[in-house]
Scaffold this motif. Structure first.
Motif, PDB file in Angstrom:
ATOM      1  N   GLN A  46     -44.098  68.871 -43.738  1.00 37.43           N
ATOM      2  CA  GLN A  46     -43.356  69.197 -44.662  1.00 37.43           C
ATOM      3  C   GLN A  46     -42.500  68.387 -45.568  1.00 37.43           C
ATOM      4  O   GLN A  46     -42.540  67.068 -45.356  1.00 37.43           O
ATOM      5  CB  GLN A  46     -42.344  70.369 -43.901  1.00 37.43           C
ATOM      6  N   ASP A  66     -47.992  70.139 -46.562  1.00 37.05           N
ATOM      7  CA  ASP A  66     -48.424  71.343 -46.088  1.00 37.05           C
ATOM      8  C   ASP A  66     -50.000  71.379 -46.242  1.00 37.05           C
ATOM      9  O   ASP A  66     -50.512  72.413 -46.592  1.00 37.05           O
ATOM     10  CB  ASP A  66     -47.538  72.443 -46.242  1.00 37.05           C
ATOM     11  N   SER A  69     -50.866  72.689 -49.700  1.00 37.73           N
ATOM     12  CA  SER A  69     -50.253  74.072 -50.348  1.00 37.73           C
ATOM     13  C   SER A  69     -49.217  73.818 -50.965  1.00 37.73           C
ATOM     14  O   SER A  69     -48.958  74.853 -52.009  1.00 37.73           O
ATOM     15  CB  SER A  69     -49.737  74.901 -48.929  1.00 37.73           C
ATOM     16  N   ILE A  70     -48.210  72.765 -51.119  1.00 39.29           N
ATOM     17  CA  ILE A  70     -47.354  72.358 -52.091  1.00 39.29           C
ATOM     18  C   ILE A  70     -47.584  71.214 -52.848  1.00 39.29           C
ATOM     19  O   ILE A  70     -47.735  70.130 -52.181  1.00 39.29           O
ATOM     20  CB  ILE A  70     -45.949  72.707 -51.364  1.00 39.29           C
ATOM     21  N   ARG A  72     -45.525  68.828 -55.512  1.00 36.93           N
ATOM     22  CA  ARG A  72     -44.040  68.667 -56.072  1.00 36.93           C
ATOM     23  C   ARG A  72     -43.580  67.050 -56.217  1.00 36.93           C
ATOM     24  O   ARG A  72     -44.309  66.324 -55.844  1.00 36.93           O
ATOM     25  CB  ARG A  72     -42.915  69.171 -55.121  1.00 36.93           C
ATOM     26  N   ILE A  77     -40.743  71.975 -57.604  1.00 38.64           N
ATOM     27  CA  ILE A  77     -42.127  72.388 -56.987  1.00 38.64           C
ATOM     28  C   ILE A  77     -42.958  72.767 -58.307  1.00 38.64           C
ATOM     29  O   ILE A  77     -42.784  73.160 -59.463  1.00 38.64           O
ATOM     30  CB  ILE A  77     -41.933  73.910 -56.526  1.00 38.64           C
ATOM     31  N   ARG A  79     -46.618  73.509 -57.903  1.00 41.34           N
ATOM     32  CA  ARG A  79     -47.661  74.515 -57.415  1.00 41.34           C
ATOM     33  C   ARG A  79     -47.486  74.674 -56.058  1.00 41.34           C
ATOM     34  O   ARG A  79     -46.989  73.767 -55.204  1.00 41.34           O
ATOM     35  CB  ARG A  79     -49.139  73.999 -57.921  1.00 41.34           C
ATOM     36  N   LYS A  80     -47.488  75.995 -55.739  1.00 41.99           N
ATOM     37  CA  LYS A  80     -47.280  76.475 -54.482  1.00 41.99           C
ATOM     38  C   LYS A  80     -48.328  77.559 -54.106  1.00 41.99           C
ATOM     39  O   LYS A  80     -48.561  78.443 -54.890  1.00 41.99           O
ATOM     40  CB  LYS A  80     -45.861  77.029 -53.959  1.00 41.99           C
ATOM     41  N   HIS A  81     -48.910  77.548 -52.815  1.00 42.57           N
ATOM     42  CA  HIS A  81     -49.939  78.330 -52.285  1.00 42.57           C
ATOM     43  C   HIS A  81     -49.404  79.218 -51.110  1.00 42.57           C
ATOM     44  O   HIS A  81     -49.175  78.640 -50.217  1.00 42.57           O
ATOM     45  CB  HIS A  81     -51.122  77.921 -51.938  1.00 42.57           C
ATOM     46  N   GLN A 108     -41.523  76.828 -47.412  1.00 40.09           N
ATOM     47  CA  GLN A 108     -41.327  75.879 -48.463  1.00 40.09           C
ATOM     48  C   GLN A 108     -40.233  74.649 -47.705  1.00 40.09           C
ATOM     49  O   GLN A 108     -40.566  73.471 -47.860  1.00 40.09           O
ATOM     50  CB  GLN A 108     -40.874  76.416 -49.573  1.00 40.09           C
ATOM     51  N   VAL A 146     -46.900  79.194 -46.379  1.00 38.57           N
ATOM     52  CA  VAL A 146     -47.942  78.208 -47.022  1.00 38.57           C
ATOM     53  C   VAL A 146     -48.831  77.652 -46.246  1.00 38.57           C
ATOM     54  O   VAL A 146     -50.011  77.256 -46.467  1.00 38.57           O
ATOM     55  CB  VAL A 146     -47.154  77.198 -47.848  1.00 38.57           C
ATOM     56  N   SER A 194     -54.953  69.607 -54.803  1.00 34.34           N
ATOM     57  CA  SER A 194     -53.428  69.412 -55.277  1.00 34.34           C
ATOM     58  C   SER A 194     -53.514  68.132 -55.909  1.00 34.34           C
ATOM     59  O   SER A 194     -52.406  67.905 -56.914  1.00 34.34           O
ATOM     60  CB  SER A 194     -52.418  69.245 -54.085  1.00 34.34           C
TER      61      SER A 194
END
Length: 270
Positions: A46, A66, A69-70, A72, A77, A79-81, A108, A146, A194
């Motif tokens: 994280q 993650d 998934s993120i 930043r 942020i 993009r986040k899934h 998150q 995520v 990503s």
């Protein structure tokens, strides 16, 4: 010319599950920035765990957290899934059928588990996670998730791949993140996608990108870079996917490669 460097963390820059980073990397990141080269940490961890690990330079980096998934930077942020909630609870029910496994859900800002366990204390004390015990997920979970991680000491990959992976691999990305971890994320979320999002955002091409990794969840990222390095202690599949093999982690192989890159840049600037 290289304009972006992305690096896996556990097994590449630090021994798995520790904060024992080669502190010389901090100066390397600063000097790369002076040369106009962006640096991104890419991990199953994280953001908070990565921020602590890179504390002296954390504002000077991008973060792929993650397992992709993120995406930043230090404050925003990009993009986040998020795993759909209905499918998340189906995943959890199936994961609970796996013998001797623990489950961690990652939002998150926080990670969650159902009870105090070896995994909980390891994540809190070694990975330096924001993690809390919720009790039953289906009763108490409110956060968007995520990533789901399945933990089993030493044999997670074999256990999960027996039937869980075949059942779910058409709907999610399921990848080994080390001998103890299998990570489940949205199908269009991984380190590679990503990294490509970050390349597009920064206007940087594949040919201008250098990547370092050691495990199966790094292969997508290696494929997104022209200058791809498997660390010397990487899995064989990763070495086969990479263009180069760097010295092993115990020799701080990535730092050595980046110092050589900086030497070449300094020479060219003279």
């Amino acid at each position: 010319m290289i304009r972006l460097i992305a690096s896996d963390i556990d097994g590449t820059l630090v021994p798995d599950g520790t904060d024992q980073i080669d502190t010389k990397i901090y100066d390397v990141i600063r000097r790369l920035k002076e040369h106009g080269i962006a640096f991104a940490g890419a991990s199953g961890r994280q953001f908070l765990s990565m921020k602590k690990l890179f504390d002296p330079v954390w504002k000077d980096m991008y973060y792929i957290t993650d397992n992709g998934s993120i995406l930043r930077d230090a404050t925003t942020i990009i993009r986040k899934h998020v795993i759909p909630r209905r499918l998340l609870f189906e995943l959890i029910r199936d994961a609970k059928r796996l013998p001797n496994c623990d489950i961690m859900l990652c939002g998150q800002d926080w990670a969650y588990c159902e009870e105090y366990s070896e995994m909980f204390f390891w994540m809190r004390d070694s990975y330096k996670y924001n993690i809390q015990v919720l009790g039953d997920f289906e009763m108490h979970l409110t956060d968007d998730i995520v990533k789901m991680s399945i933990y089993q000491k030493d044999t997670a990959e074999a256990t999960v791949n027996e039937w869980f992976t075949p059942k779910w691999q058409s709907q999610f990305k399921i990848a080994s993140a080390g001998t103890m971890w299998m990570d489940i994320v949205e199908p269009d979320a991984d380190k590679g996608s990503s990294l490509r999002d970050l390349q597009e955002r920064l206007g940087i091409s594949r040919e201008e990108t250098m990547v370092f990794g050691d495990n199966l969840n790094d292969i997508g990222m290696l494929e997104a870079a022209e200058e791809s390095y498997a660390i010397g202690s990487a899995r064989d599949e990763v070495k086969q996917a990479a263009k180069h093999v760097a010295p092993p982690l115990k020799e701080n192989g990535e730092t050595a490669v980046l110092k050589e890159l900086l030497r070449q840049l300094d020479d060219a600037a003279r």
